[in-house]
Design an enzyme around this catalytic site. Structure first.
Site, mmCIF file in Angstrom:
data_model
loop_
_atom_site.group_PDB
_atom_site.id
_atom_site.type_symbol
_atom_site.label_atom_id
_atom_site.label_comp_id
_atom_site.label_asym_id
_atom_site.label_seq_id
_atom_site.Cartn_x
_atom_site.Cartn_y
_atom_site.Cartn_z
ATOM 1 N N CYS A 120 1.044 -1.005 0.455
ATOM 2 C CA CYS A 120 0.018 0.310 0.118
ATOM 3 C C CYS A 120 1.016 1.486 -0.065
ATOM 4 C CB CYS A 120 -1.358 0.235 1.279
ATOM 5 S SG CYS A 120 -1.865 1.352 1.509
ATOM 6 N N CYS A 123 -0.315 4.790 2.056
ATOM 7 C CA CYS A 123 -0.966 4.360 3.553
ATOM 8 C C CYS A 123 -0.285 2.830 4.155
ATOM 9 C CB CYS A 123 -1.760 4.663 3.868
ATOM 10 S SG CYS A 123 -3.054 3.702 3.372
ATOM 11 N N SER A 124 -1.231 1.943 4.545
ATOM 12 C CA SER A 124 -0.770 0.835 4.853
ATOM 13 C C SER A 124 -2.226 -0.386 5.368
ATOM 14 C CB SER A 124 -0.156 0.158 6.869
ATOM 15 O OG SER A 124 -1.314 1.413 7.437
ATOM 16 N N CYS A 125 -2.492 0.076 4.105
ATOM 17 C CA CYS A 125 -4.268 -0.740 3.579
ATOM 18 C C CYS A 125 -3.273 -2.139 3.857
ATOM 19 C CB CYS A 125 -4.543 -0.309 2.221
ATOM 20 S SG CYS A 125 -5.234 1.437 2.395
#
Lengths: 220, 97
Positions: A120, A123-125
Site C-alpha cells: 500500500c 498508507c498501510s492498507c
C-alpha cells in the site's frame, strides 16, 4: 526501571546505554487520541471496557486466520474458485469473519508463471481481519516505495530468488480493495491434512514476500 | 448507472495535481494501462475525507500497468505489472497501442 546497569559476561564488562522506552513519547497524535477517547467515554458514547475489548479483538486477529483460508483453498477446488471470484463471501462461508464490509477482499493466486505481492504505497492498507496487524516493515517508506519501483530487487532482499520466466505482479492497495496472496501449495504435501497444510502458511507468503514453507522431510 | 470502461479497455490516468485526499498515486498519473476489472461502486474518498458521507458512489477499477512503461529504467521483465485501483473520474479513454 533504571537505564544503565553493569554486569559481567563473555564479552567482558561493559555498560549498556539506557534503553529508550518506545512507548513514552507523548507525541501530538497520541495526545489527540487520548483526549478524544476520554471525551467520548465521558459523553457516554462508549465505555473504557468497550475500547479495551476492541483492542483485544484487533490483537486477537492473527495470520492463522489467513492460513486456514489458504489451506482450505489447497484442498477444496470449489472453495478456491469462490475465493478467487468473491473472497469476502468465501471466507465468511468457512466462518472467518470479514468484518469490514466497506472494503472488498480480493485474493490473487500465485502460479508457476505469476508471482503476486501486495503493498500500500499511500498508507498501510492490509487485510487485517485475516492477517492481523501489518508488520512494521509493511508500513515503512522503504517497502512502500521499493516494492512498486524495484520489486525483484526488494523480493531478493526478502530471500526470494524468482526465475526470470516468472512474471511479477505488484498490487498497490490504493482504495477499497484489500489483497491477500494465495501462495502455491508446496510439493510433497499430497498426504497432509488441512491443519498440517495451514501450518506451512506464513504471514509473509500471504503478503507475497515469501513462499509457503516446505514440509519437513522425515529421515533426512 | 453503468461503468464507462470494461475489462481490456485502454485508459490513461489524468495528469492533474488536485489538492485533498487523493487515492490516485502520483507515479501512475499520465500513464496508460488496461482495465483489469470493474470492482464496483464505492463512496469517493476525496469526499469522505471531509465528512461528506452522503456523497455519490463512484465506479472503481483495477487498472494494470506495465512496469517498464511506468518506470523507463525498470530492471525486471518486460511483462511485469503493477495493478492499481483507480476511480472512474481519474481515467480517460486511450487508443489501443
Amino acid at each position: 526501571m533504571s537505564g544503565a546497569h553493569e554486569h559481567g559476561h563473555d564479552q567482558g564488562d561493559h555498560r549498556h546505554p539506557p534503553q529508550p522506552d518506545a512507548d513514552d513519547t507523548l507525541a501530538y497524535p497520541r495526545k489527540l487520541e487520548i483526549a478524544v477517547r476520554e471525551l467520548l467515554i465521558e459523553k457516554g458514547v462508549f465505555t473504557a471496557d468497550e475500547v479495551r475489548a476492541a483492542v483485544e479483538d484487533m490483537d486477537g486477529r492473527t495470520p492463522e486466520r489467513g492460513a486456514k483460508v489458504v489451506a482450505r483453498a489447497w484442498v477444496d477446488p470449489e472453495f478456491r474458485k469462490l475465493l478467487l471470484a468473491d473472497a469476502g463471501r468465501a471466507v465468511e462461508s468457512i466462518g472467518c469473519d470479514w468484518n469490514t464490509p466497506h472494503v472488498k477482499l480480493t485474493v490473487v493466486e500465485n502460479t508457476p508463471e505469476v508471482h503476486n505481492v501486495i503493498v500500500c504505497t499511500l498508507c498501510s492498507c492490509y487485510p487485517r481481519a485475516l492477517l492481523g496487524l501489518p508488520p512494521s516493515w509493511y508500513k515503512s517508506f522503504a517497502y512502500r516505495s521499493r516494492m512498486v519501483r524495484e520489486p525483484r530487487t526488494a523480493l531478493k532482499e526478502f530471500g526470494m530468488e524468482l526465475p526470470e520466466r516468472v512474471v511479477v505482479r505488484v498490487h498497490d492497495s490504493t482504495a477499497d480493495l484489500r489483497y491477500m496472496v494465495l501462495p502455491m501449495r508446496p510439493e510433497g504435501t499430497g498426504s497432509m491434512s488441512e491443519a498440517q497444510l495451514a501450518a506451512l502458511v506464513t504471514r509473509d507468503c500471504m503478503i507475497g514476500t515469501a513462499v509457503a514453507r516446505r514440509p519437513e522431510k522425515s529421515g533426512k | 448507472m453503468k461503468p464507462a470502461f470494461s475489462p481490456g479497455d485502454r485508459v490513461r490516468v489524468r495528469k492533474v495535481d488536485a489538492p485533498g485526499h487523493i487515492r490516485t498515486p502520483h507515479y501512475v498519473r499520465g500513464h496508460e494501462g488496461e482495465v483489469e476489472r470493474f470492482v464496483g461502486y464505492f463512496r469517493n474518498p476525496e469526499e469522505l475525507a471531509y465528512g461528506r458521507y452522503d456523497c455519490a458512489r463512484r465506479a472503481l477499477y483495477r487498472v494494470r500497468f506495465l512496469q517498464c512503461e511506468v518506470w523507463p529504467d525498470y530492471a525486471g521483465r518486460g511483462n511485469d505489472t503493477l495493478d492499481v485501483e483507480i476511480y472512474e473520474h481519474w481515467l480517460e479513454p486511450a487508443a489501443k497501442p
